[in-house]
Design a protein around this motif. Structure first.
Motif, short mmCIF file in Angstrom:
data_model
loop_
_atom_site.label_atom_id
_atom_site.label_comp_id
_atom_site.label_asym_id
_atom_site.label_seq_id
_atom_site.Cartn_x
_atom_site.Cartn_y
_atom_site.Cartn_z
N ASN A 83 0.86 -1.18 0.00
CA ASN A 83 0.00 0.00 0.00
C ASN A 83 0.90 1.24 0.00
O ASN A 83 0.91 2.01 0.95
N PRO A 84 1.70 1.40 -1.08
CA PRO A 84 2.74 2.44 -1.05
C PRO A 84 2.18 3.86 -1.10
O PRO A 84 1.04 4.08 -1.54
N LEU A 85 2.99 4.78 -0.64
CA LEU A 85 2.72 6.21 -0.81
C LEU A 85 3.37 6.61 -2.13
O LEU A 85 4.58 6.48 -2.29
N TYR A 86 2.56 7.09 -3.06
CA TYR A 86 3.05 7.34 -4.43
C TYR A 86 3.74 8.70 -4.52
O TYR A 86 3.23 9.64 -5.13
N ASN A 87 4.91 8.79 -3.89
CA ASN A 87 5.67 10.04 -3.88
C ASN A 87 7.15 9.78 -4.09
O ASN A 87 7.65 8.70 -3.75
N GLN A 88 7.81 10.79 -4.62
CA GLN A 88 9.27 10.89 -4.53
C GLN A 88 9.53 12.11 -3.67
O GLN A 88 9.02 13.20 -3.95
N LEU A 89 10.31 11.92 -2.62
CA LEU A 89 10.54 13.00 -1.65
C LEU A 89 11.98 13.49 -1.72
O LEU A 89 12.91 12.70 -1.93
N VAL A 90 12.13 14.79 -1.54
CA VAL A 90 13.46 15.40 -1.43
C VAL A 90 13.54 16.10 -0.08
O VAL A 90 12.66 16.88 0.28
N ILE A 91 14.59 15.78 0.67
CA ILE A 91 14.79 16.37 1.99
C ILE A 91 16.01 17.28 1.92
O ILE A 91 17.10 16.85 1.56
N GLY A 92 15.81 18.54 2.21
CA GLY A 92 16.91 19.49 2.22
C GLY A 92 17.01 20.17 3.57
O GLY A 92 16.00 20.28 4.29
N GLY A 93 18.19 20.60 3.92
CA GLY A 93 18.30 21.27 5.21
C GLY A 93 19.71 21.72 5.55
O GLY A 93 20.63 21.60 4.74
N TYR A 94 19.82 22.23 6.76
CA TYR A 94 21.12 22.67 7.28
C TYR A 94 21.30 22.03 8.65
O TYR A 94 20.45 22.20 9.55
N ASP A 95 22.37 21.25 8.79
CA ASP A 95 22.67 20.59 10.07
C ASP A 95 23.49 21.53 10.93
O ASP A 95 24.65 21.81 10.64
N LYS A 97 24.65 21.19 13.92
CA LYS A 97 25.76 20.60 14.67
C LYS A 97 26.98 20.38 13.78
O LYS A 97 28.12 20.65 14.18
N LYS A 98 26.73 19.89 12.56
CA LYS A 98 27.84 19.63 11.64
C LYS A 98 28.20 20.86 10.82
O LYS A 98 29.20 20.86 10.09
N LYS A 99 27.37 21.91 10.90
CA LYS A 99 27.58 23.16 10.16
C LYS A 99 27.71 22.91 8.65
O LYS A 99 28.62 23.41 7.98
N THR A 100 26.79 22.12 8.14
CA THR A 100 26.83 21.79 6.72
C THR A 100 25.43 21.59 6.18
O THR A 100 24.49 21.29 6.93
N GLY A 101 25.29 21.76 4.87
CA GLY A 101 24.01 21.53 4.23
C GLY A 101 23.73 20.05 4.03
O GLY A 101 24.64 19.20 4.15
N TYR A 102 22.48 19.74 3.73
CA TYR A 102 22.09 18.34 3.53
C TYR A 102 21.06 18.25 2.42
O TYR A 102 20.16 19.09 2.32
N LEU A 103 21.21 17.26 1.55
CA LEU A 103 20.24 17.02 0.49
C LEU A 103 20.14 15.51 0.24
O LEU A 103 21.14 14.86 -0.03
N GLY A 104 18.92 14.99 0.35
CA GLY A 104 18.72 13.56 0.14
C GLY A 104 17.38 13.30 -0.51
O GLY A 104 16.54 14.20 -0.61
N ALA A 105 17.16 12.06 -0.95
CA ALA A 105 15.92 11.70 -1.63
C ALA A 105 15.45 10.33 -1.18
O ALA A 105 16.24 9.48 -0.77
#
Length: 200
Positions: A83-95, A97-105
């Motif tokens: 019963n999947p969720l029919y999405n492709q997700l992109v997660i972006g942000g700024y960490d 603690k690590k003082k760095t950007g983040y981008l994942g899917a």
């Protein structure tokens, strides 16, 4: 991160002012392509998580990588139940603690990866080559914005199921900014647009 604002009902461009980039907390955003009702369900899950964090009042906040991991488990769990969720997700942000950007899917099967450039839907075919060619690790914000807008313009020319109306978002150490919807200039009098069979 940039997305258009169209939610279609079959082949009908039904909703033209839908925001598909959402703020999760002061350090993370989530963007989605695919089924909008499934994305609304995902937004409710994330809202419950942030409410729980707020209630704990311990000063802790989920990092973008933690949100990425959580969403991959959600997507895999639903896929395993057939019963999947029919999405492709992109997660972006700024960490912070690590003082760095983040981008994942994350895709509808729970497959997950982290990259410097990410695209979903038709953008995986048309925009990703442009992003690979134009991206550099030390890009200025204005250059990154221009590259994203170039990709969306190309997609608008090539995809008959889209709209020339966009939200663009960024995450920095100062927090999240999501723009109001805006349009990009287009040009329709290219020789090949007017006459596709033109021989030069």
């Amino acid at each position: 991160m940039i997305s258009d604002t169209l939610a279609s009902y079959g082949s009908m461009a039904r909703y033209k002012s839908v925001q598909r980039i959402e703020k999760v907390n002061d350090g993370a955003i989530v963007g989605a392509s695919g089924e909008f009702s499934d994305f609304q369900y995902i937004k409710d899950l994330l809202e419950d998580l942030t409410d729980e964090e707020f209630d704990m009042d311990d000063g802790c906040e989920m990092s973008p990588s933690q949100i990425h991991s959580y969403l991959s488990r959600v997507m895999y769990n639903r896929r395993s139940k057939v019963n999947p969720l029919y999405n492709q997700l992109v997660i972006g942000g700024y960490d912070d603690k690590k003082k760095t950007g983040y981008l994942g899917a994350v895709d509808m099967y729970g497959s997950t990866f982290k990259e410097n450039i990410v695209a979903t839907g038709y953008g995986m075919y048309m925009a990703l080559p442009l992003l690979r060619k134009g991206h550099s690790p030390d890009m200025e914000e204005k250059d990154a914005r221009a590259l994203l807008e170039k990709c969306m313009t190309v997609l608008f020319y090539r995809d008959c199921r889209t709209i020339n109306k966009y939200n663009i978002a960024k995450v920095t150490a100062s927090g999240v900014e999501i723009s109001k919807p805006y349009s990009l200039p287009t040009k329709w009098d290219f020789k090949r647009f007017v006459n596709p069979h033109l021989k030069e």
